[in-house]
Design a protein around this motif. Sequence first.
Motif, mmCIF file in Angstrom:
data_model
loop_
_atom_site.group_PDB
_atom_site.id
_atom_site.type_symbol
_atom_site.label_atom_id
_atom_site.label_comp_id
_atom_site.label_asym_id
_atom_site.label_seq_id
_atom_site.Cartn_x
_atom_site.Cartn_y
_atom_site.Cartn_z
ATOM 1 N N GLY A 235 0.808 -1.214 0.000
ATOM 2 C CA GLY A 235 0.000 0.000 0.000
ATOM 3 C C GLY A 235 0.843 1.267 0.000
ATOM 4 N N GLU A 236 0.158 2.397 0.257
ATOM 5 C CA GLU A 236 0.790 3.717 0.261
ATOM 6 C C GLU A 236 0.906 4.240 1.684
ATOM 7 N N THR A 237 1.894 5.088 1.875
ATOM 8 C CA THR A 237 2.079 5.757 3.159
ATOM 9 C C THR A 237 1.945 7.255 2.952
ATOM 10 N N ASP A 238 1.062 7.896 3.743
ATOM 11 C CA ASP A 238 0.885 9.343 3.666
ATOM 12 C C ASP A 238 1.779 10.016 4.699
ATOM 13 N N LEU A 239 2.462 11.049 4.241
ATOM 14 C CA LEU A 239 3.389 11.761 5.113
ATOM 15 C C LEU A 239 3.049 13.243 5.082
ATOM 16 N N THR A 240 3.095 13.903 6.250
ATOM 17 C CA THR A 240 2.846 15.350 6.343
ATOM 18 C C THR A 240 4.027 16.011 7.038
ATOM 19 N N PHE A 241 4.573 17.046 6.387
ATOM 20 C CA PHE A 241 5.663 17.804 6.992
ATOM 21 C C PHE A 241 5.085 18.884 7.909
ATOM 22 N N PRO A 242 5.751 19.176 8.999
ATOM 23 C CA PRO A 242 5.226 20.182 9.930
ATOM 24 C C PRO A 242 5.203 21.583 9.302
ATOM 25 N N LYS A 243 4.430 22.450 9.935
ATOM 26 C CA LYS A 243 4.285 23.827 9.435
ATOM 27 C C LYS A 243 5.626 24.551 9.459
ATOM 28 N N THR A 244 5.869 25.283 8.396
ATOM 29 C CA THR A 244 7.086 26.084 8.276
ATOM 30 C C THR A 244 6.700 27.553 8.174
ATOM 31 N N SER A 245 7.304 28.401 9.002
ATOM 32 C CA SER A 245 7.071 29.850 8.944
ATOM 33 C C SER A 245 8.269 30.511 8.277
ATOM 34 N N THR A 246 8.000 31.447 7.404
ATOM 35 C CA THR A 246 9.074 32.088 6.656
ATOM 36 C C THR A 246 8.639 33.479 6.200
ATOM 37 N N THR A 247 9.508 34.159 5.493
ATOM 38 C CA THR A 247 9.207 35.471 4.911
ATOM 39 C C THR A 247 9.762 35.509 3.487
ATOM 40 N N ALA A 248 9.261 36.456 2.723
ATOM 41 C CA ALA A 248 9.764 36.637 1.360
ATOM 42 C C ALA A 248 9.592 38.097 0.963
ATOM 43 N N GLY A 249 10.503 38.564 0.127
ATOM 44 C CA GLY A 249 10.408 39.903 -0.439
ATOM 45 C C GLY A 249 10.612 39.829 -1.938
ATOM 46 N N TYR A 250 9.851 40.610 -2.678
ATOM 47 C CA TYR A 250 9.976 40.568 -4.134
ATOM 48 C C TYR A 250 9.776 41.962 -4.722
ATOM 49 N N PHE A 251 10.183 42.099 -5.976
ATOM 50 C CA PHE A 251 10.186 43.381 -6.679
ATOM 51 C C PHE A 251 9.277 43.284 -7.897
ATOM 52 N N GLU A 252 8.515 44.361 -8.158
ATOM 53 C CA GLU A 252 7.586 44.385 -9.287
ATOM 54 C C GLU A 252 7.849 45.588 -10.186
ATOM 55 N N ILE A 253 7.747 45.381 -11.483
ATOM 56 C CA ILE A 253 7.686 46.465 -12.468
ATOM 57 C C ILE A 253 6.295 46.409 -13.085
ATOM 58 N N THR A 254 5.597 47.534 -13.096
ATOM 59 C CA THR A 254 4.193 47.534 -13.489
ATOM 60 C C THR A 254 3.929 48.475 -14.658
ATOM 61 N N ALA A 255 2.888 48.150 -15.408
ATOM 62 C CA ALA A 255 2.337 49.030 -16.441
ATOM 63 C C ALA A 255 0.825 48.982 -16.291
ATOM 64 N N GLY A 256 0.189 50.156 -16.270
ATOM 65 C CA GLY A 256 -1.245 50.165 -16.010
ATOM 66 C C GLY A 256 -1.982 51.246 -16.769
ATOM 67 N N ILE A 257 -3.281 51.041 -16.925
ATOM 68 C CA ILE A 257 -4.159 52.036 -17.526
ATOM 69 C C ILE A 257 -5.316 52.301 -16.575
#
Length: 291
Positions: free
Chosen positions: A204-226
């Motif tokens: 059969g199959e075995t189900d596995l769950t990884f514990p919750k991970t807390s993190t942060t991220a930063g990103y940059f955007e270039i935009t065009a709009g009307i």
Amino acid sequence: MMKRLLKLLLITAAVAAFTDTATAQRRINPVKQPDPTTLQRKAKKPSGPDRSNLAERLDAQGNVVLVDTVTGLEFVDTTAVAGHVVGNIYPLLHSVTVGLDVWDPVMRIIGQDYGGASVWGTIGLHNRFFPRFEFGMSQADITPDGMNFTFKSPLAPFFKIGCAYNIFYNSDPDYQLSFGANYAFTPFSYTIENVKLLSDYWPGETDLTFPKTSTTAGYFEITAGIKVRIVKNISLGWHIKYHTILHEGRSAVGKPIYIPGFGKRGTPITGAFSVMYTLPLNKQELPRVDK
């Protein structure tokens, strides 16, 4: 006696000479009158329209346009703009705009497995520069096609700050084409669940769950709009965004496949559709401009 006679003759000659001179000075020589038709031929015709019939307005580039109220002809007044750089025709504090991004909510309704909603605001400076702040909440529940796990991220906030530049800043503020840049930051957490493992030893199959991970991220955007005004102070607008991740926290279970406000990893281009309300801050009379 002779001396008296000579004096008398001298005086008489002097008086006669003076009389002839005075008479000559009073003589008027006749002047021939010019032919009126010749004067008409030599008279210069006025160049250009009669300025008493002209009205002024500004075009989309801020040039002074003269309108002949008799013929309806229009032309740029080059004498008014030659060598002159047109500045900002709108006041410094021009408007405040608040927007609601409805793209993700609509996509969630039709089946997208990630996203949320965000509100944002801008301050219009001279109808030219638009400092911007955005706040949103987003979550994900993604099971990638052909993969043996589910990625879940509970509702998490994201923040964006940046500025846009309206290239039609001296035109009608109800219609804008802008380009900008934003920096975004988000603290979030995620879990990887239902990882299915097959074993040659155990049936059969075995189900596995990884514990919750807390993190942060930063990103940059270039935009065009009307932006297009629809009715009164209500406008609609599109934004196309190119974004890239600048930094993110480390995790023992690998990089997250989804980041709040960013979307799925590996999709550098995304979009947004917003409903906006604009509040004018300065209602002074301004020069009329083309729409």
